[in-house]
Motif scaffolding. Structure first.
Motif, short mmCIF file in Angstrom:
data_model
loop_
_atom_site.label_atom_id
_atom_site.label_comp_id
_atom_site.label_asym_id
_atom_site.label_seq_id
_atom_site.Cartn_x
_atom_site.Cartn_y
_atom_site.Cartn_z
N GLY A 157 0.75 -1.03 0.04
CA GLY A 157 -0.16 0.17 0.02
C GLY A 157 0.81 1.37 0.05
N ARG A 158 0.20 2.40 -0.09
CA ARG A 158 0.85 3.53 -0.02
C ARG A 158 1.86 3.69 -1.23
N GLY A 159 1.77 3.18 -2.28
CA GLY A 159 2.81 3.33 -3.22
C GLY A 159 4.16 2.73 -3.18
N ASP A 160 4.51 1.91 -2.13
CA ASP A 160 5.78 1.40 -1.91
C ASP A 160 6.21 0.41 -2.98
N THR A 161 7.28 0.20 -3.30
CA THR A 161 7.80 -0.16 -4.55
C THR A 161 7.91 -1.85 -4.37
N GLN A 162 7.29 -2.52 -5.60
CA GLN A 162 7.10 -3.92 -5.84
C GLN A 162 8.16 -4.42 -6.36
N TYR A 163 8.98 -5.51 -5.88
CA TYR A 163 10.23 -6.05 -6.53
C TYR A 163 9.66 -7.50 -7.00
#
Lengths: 115, 112
Positions: free
Chosen positions: A99-105
């Motif tokens: 959530g809240r736009g954290d980066t997905q790896y």
């Protein structure tokens, strides 16, 4: 450090068989995602796990698809009674909090071929 | 519903020939815009996250910019190793502020 790992890298199966795809997220990441990438299609969201919260399964295309995440870490995506239209690359991703736009790896993916 | 459109679908450049890739988006409350690079047979590799209009980020020959409607990925003096598919994705603040909505990508080929 180690990234997201997935296994197997390739899976060929016959129509009607069940398959299990595995994902090991980055250590310390609490959020885990599954996406599917089909030929000619963009990546599409399948399911989201965040900590101990109930998963968001809204992207699963049918009730033949299910996923679980054990111990807040490893996840398994299961496809029952596979169909030819299930052939795609299945990608797993993880992020620190979700959530809240954290980066997905993303991991390297599992290429599934249903004959 | 969040939407992402990337253009062009494919771009062929000569080594050293600078250009830009476009990502147009519609989203309810942008939480983040993401650029990834994907090589054949591999998973997407994270490049940049942009959060607000006017923001810019750079990495080697790549520079990403963001406005309220679109993002550009500028490639300066590209090399053959920059050849890949570049993916743009957004996360909005709607009901699920974690789902990435992807565009279909731009296939970049850089010839030596």
């Amino acid at each position: 450090g180690a990234g997201v790992s997935q296994s197997p890298s390739n899976k060929v199966t016959e129509k009607g068989k069940d398959v299990e795809l595995r994902c090991d997220p980055i250590s310390g990441h609490t959020a885990l995602y599954w996406y599917r990438q089909s030929l000619g299609q963009g990546l599409e969201f399948l399911i989201y796990f965040q900590g101990n919260s109930a998963p968001d399964k809204s992207g699963l295309p049918s009730d033949r698809f299910s996923a679980e995440r054990t111990g807040g870490s490893v996840s398994t995506l299961t496809i029952q009674r596979t169909q030819q239209e299930d052939s795609a690359v299945y990608l797993c991703a993880s992020s620190l909090v979700g959530g809240r736009g954290d980066t997905q790896y993303f991991g390297p993916g599992t290429r599934l071929t249903v004959l | 519903e969040d939407q992402v459109t990337q253009s062009p679908e494919a771009l062929r450049l000569q080594e050293g020939e600078s250009s830009s890739l476009n990502c147009s988006y519609t989203v309810s409350g942008l939480r983040g815009l993401f650029w990834y690079r994907q090589d054949p047979g591999k998973g997407p590799e994270f490049l940049f996250t942009l959060y607000s209009a006017g923001e810019e980020k750079e990495k080697e020959r790549l520079k990403a910019t963001l406005t309220k409607k679109e993002s550009f990925l500028h490639i300066t003096a590209p090399k053959p190793e920059d050849s890949a598919t570049y993916l743009c994705a957004v996360v909005g603040s709607g009901g699920s502020n974690y789902k990435l909505t992807f565009g279909k990508g731009t296939l970049l080929t850089v010839n030596p």
